[in-house]
Design an enzyme around this catalytic site. Structure first.
Site, PDB file in Angstrom:
ATOM      1  N   ARG A  23       2.661  12.264  -9.233  1.00 24.95           N
ATOM      2  CA  ARG A  23       3.052  10.895  -8.854  1.00 24.95           C
ATOM      3  C   ARG A  23       4.535  10.662  -9.098  1.00 24.95           C
ATOM      4  NH1 ARG A  23      -1.730   7.933  -8.070  1.00 24.95           N
ATOM      5  NH2 ARG A  23      -3.481   8.436  -9.421  1.00 24.95           N
TER       6      ARG A  23
ATOM      7  N   PHE B  38      -2.681  16.162   3.760  1.00 28.77           N
ATOM      8  CA  PHE B  38      -2.723  15.572   2.423  1.00 28.77           C
ATOM      9  C   PHE B  38      -1.311  15.595   1.844  1.00 28.77           C
ATOM     10  CE2 PHE B  38      -3.355  15.752  -2.177  1.00 28.77           C
ATOM     11  CZ  PHE B  38      -4.200  14.682  -2.348  1.00 28.77           C
TER      12      PHE B  38
ATOM     13  N   ASP C 231      -4.999   5.534   5.485  1.00 27.27           N
ATOM     14  CA  ASP C 231      -5.585   6.748   6.055  1.00 27.27           C
ATOM     15  C   ASP C 231      -6.669   6.326   7.054  1.00 27.27           C
ATOM     16  OD1 ASP C 231      -6.299   9.446   6.305  1.00 27.27           O
ATOM     17  OD2 ASP C 231      -7.410   9.524   4.453  1.00 27.27           O
TER      18      ASP C 231
ATOM     19  N   GLU D 147       0.832  -1.216   0.000  1.00 32.00           N
ATOM     20  CA  GLU D 147       0.000   0.000   0.000  1.00 32.00           C
ATOM     21  C   GLU D 147       0.855   1.251   0.000  1.00 32.00           C
ATOM     22  OE1 GLU D 147      -2.864   1.177  -0.322  1.00 32.00           O
ATOM     23  OE2 GLU D 147      -4.434  -0.152   0.412  1.00 32.00           O
ATOM     24  N   ASP D 148       0.339   2.307  -0.617  1.00 32.36           N
ATOM     25  CA  ASP D 148       1.030   3.598  -0.568  1.00 32.36           C
ATOM     26  C   ASP D 148       0.795   4.287   0.769  1.00 32.36           C
ATOM     27  OD1 ASP D 148      -1.661   3.929  -1.124  1.00 32.36           O
ATOM     28  OD2 ASP D 148      -1.399   5.276  -2.810  1.00 32.36           O
TER      29      ASP D 148
END
Ligand code: 5GP
Length: 185
Positions: free
Chosen positions: A169, A156, A107, A103-104
């Site tokens: 990205r 964010f 959250d 996973e990046d």
């Protein structure tokens, strides 16, 4: 369509390229030790995880394969229900395999909780999670994380696979937007 404005000047670096590369190498070494002599399948969720996956897998020295899933949330409903739509499923069955979800960022945890339930139904031999970033302040559902790159504050972030409106990205570092970043031109 007019391209979005590229607002690099309004991004504040949070995790540098050097810090990312050092930590990803450590995670790869740890995963290599843990999976020594065992089969391993890395499952990445498109698109945010691809940059992390590409770097991480080159630091994993044991034989492994990779596969991808694409998911999309139902917008605001996801926050409460955790329902995620599968846009692309895995190419290969995972029954009896040692699966490591890549996973990046985790959250609220809803996406990962859903993905874990879905993959566990397919009866893998084991199921673990590696996430580059853990925004744990925001967690709403408890999901076990086996390997964590960095804990990040409740902000964010973009870069190293993570986007804003599909851009940024490609940044080799992680950054936080400064004031004015989200303003209309
Ligand atoms: P969760 O279901 O844990 O709330 O959300 C996970 C997904 O939300 C991530 O895989 C990512 O796509 C997106 N996300 C969460 N926080 C951020 C962030 O700070 N930046 C970006 N670009 N995406 C985020």
């Amino acid at each position: 369509m007019r391209p979005q404005k590229w607002r690099l000047d309004l991004l504040e670096p949070l995790i540098t390229e050097e810090q990312l590369q050092r930590r990803v190498a450590e995670l790869g070494a740890e995963i290599s030790r843990d999976y020594e002599g065992r089969d391993l399948l890395l499952v990445a969720v498109l698109k945010g995880s691809v940059v992390f996956l590409a770097d991480l897998m080159r630091h994993i020295t044991t034989p492994h394969s990779i596969d991808f899933m694409a998911t999309s949330s139902y917008g605001a409903a996801t926050e409460s229900s955790g329902i995620v739509r599968i846009l692309k499923d895995l190419d290969m069955p995972i029954t009896g395999r040692n699966v490591l979800i890549v996973e990046d960022i985790v959250d609220t945890g809803h996406t990962l909780a859903y993905l874990r339930r879905l993959l566990l139904e397919r009866e893998p031999a084991s199921l673990r999670v590696v996430t580059l970033l853990d925004k744990r302040e925001r967690r709403e559902v408890d999901v076990p994380l086996d390997y964590v790159g960095f804990v990040v504050p409740n902000a964010f972030v973009v870069g190293y696979g993570l986007d804003y409106a599909e851009l940024y990205r490609n940044l080799p570092y992680i950054a936080v937007p400064k004031e004015g970043f989200f303003d209309e031109e």
